[in-house]
Design an enzyme around this catalytic site. Sequence first.
Site, short mmCIF file in Angstrom:
data_model
loop_
_atom_site.label_atom_id
_atom_site.label_comp_id
_atom_site.label_asym_id
_atom_site.label_seq_id
_atom_site.Cartn_x
_atom_site.Cartn_y
_atom_site.Cartn_z
N ASP A 24 25.85 -31.71 41.95
CA ASP A 24 24.85 -30.80 41.38
C ASP A 24 23.42 -31.34 41.49
O ASP A 24 23.15 -32.52 41.34
CB ASP A 24 25.13 -30.51 39.90
CG ASP A 24 24.12 -29.51 39.36
OD1 ASP A 24 24.01 -28.42 39.92
OD2 ASP A 24 23.40 -29.86 38.40
N HIS A 80 27.69 -28.17 31.81
CA HIS A 80 26.58 -28.47 32.72
C HIS A 80 25.36 -29.02 31.97
O HIS A 80 24.49 -28.27 31.52
CB HIS A 80 26.20 -27.17 33.43
CG HIS A 80 25.40 -27.37 34.67
ND1 HIS A 80 25.57 -26.61 35.80
CD2 HIS A 80 24.41 -28.25 34.96
CE1 HIS A 80 24.72 -27.00 36.72
NE2 HIS A 80 23.99 -28.00 36.24
N ASP A 108 22.97 -25.82 31.83
CA ASP A 108 22.14 -26.50 32.83
C ASP A 108 20.92 -27.14 32.14
O ASP A 108 19.80 -27.11 32.67
CB ASP A 108 21.70 -25.55 33.94
CG ASP A 108 21.16 -26.30 35.16
OD1 ASP A 108 21.18 -27.54 35.16
OD2 ASP A 108 20.72 -25.62 36.11
#
Length: 435
Positions: free
Chosen positions: A159, A67, A312
């Site tokens: 996302d 991610h 992330d």
Amino acid sequence: MTNGGTGIATAKSVVIKGGTVLDQRGEHRADVRVEGGVVTEVGAALRGGDTLDAGGCMVTPGFVDLHVHLREPGREEAETIETGSRAAAMGGFTAIVAMPNTEPPHDSLAVVQMVRRRGQEAGLCDVLPSGCITMGRAGETLAPMAELAAAGVHIFTDDGTGVQDPLLMRRALEYAKSLGITLAQHCEVSRLTEGAVMHEGACCSRLGVPGWPAVAEELMVMRDIELSRLTGAPVHFLHLSTAKSVDLVRTAKADGLRVTAEAAPHHFTLTDEMLTGFDPIFKVNPPLRERADIDAVKRGLADGTIDAIATDHAPHPAELKEMPLDQAPPGMLGLETSLALSISELGLELRHVVALLSWRPAAIAGVADRHGRAIEVGAPANITVFDPDLAWTVSPARLASKSRNTPYAGRAVRGKVRHTVLCGVPVVIDGEAQR
Ligand code: DOR
């Protein structure tokens, strides 16, 4: 000669010397020779070729981040594929999944191929573009998943937003099953989070700002568990942040469903109390939660409910992150602090931490043939060497990322990447990027 997906030139013989090899088969002291992009020897007192000193270090399969926001194309002032790849290599990652919320997004072959090519040109890590589930990430019509899958895309996600329409998600799962790909869901029922700036709880009420309720995540986790049950398709849950979400995934796994999940370091290290000073550096989506959620995420990582640590990594330029809390974009850097936070904060054995950073995410990303492989003769030489005991302090100015929005400035941590080897080429040596 080039090797694997990266297209980078492979190097001459390099011996990683004096370290402890740690992989899915166990732990033992050994030197490791890499040559022509693969591991050619594992044993005692190897000689010849260039040497990488690994004294006091663990020599492990390269890390894989499921991610990462690389921002290129479209927002190169925040990050480029090259600077993000460099931050990844500095963090010990040999492969990263690039999120699709670029401008334009990853909903066409042209963009996906461009992202992959720029990753190969940078030659710092294997950049694996994700594909959008829906066109423009708008949640209305499906992206050309078959075409993107045929071009090697394995993870599909919108996302930044979740797929709101349950029928569209069902159809996407049915396609995913037939194509052998995995859908990764950003779990957020957007009607419940409109205008939200932080976790909805006691702290948020005290500050008097609009909240992002835990249930907005949990409802979508519940829905997609049931859609996975219905369709038989795998679902991966991105950045789980609440105790209930972790419980839902635990139960789904016990039911034998094809469900996987990741958690980000900020969701096991920081609470919503950090927002007390209204500092947007701590604004992230999903938001920082409460202590009980953090403890639940840690338990989920410890007991295998959560399969992977994923950063992330979400770079933003200072002028945006310095806007008022309600206007600043959500997101924080993660690539260069993930290992240290995981070692320092999780209280897990090193082998468990490396599993969460390496071979388990490699399997979810569909690259277990070349990343996260046990360190044995013939395996692709994607290797991370780190000192688990080295104490250091996070300093934004020293990060390789083009942005500076780390919430960990000044934090004392333990564990640092020393060398990263990609396809046999040392791309980080003694903590310095080589490209
Ligand atoms: O905090 C976040 N930032 N969460 C997301 O889902 C998107 C990301 C971004 O792109 O900045």
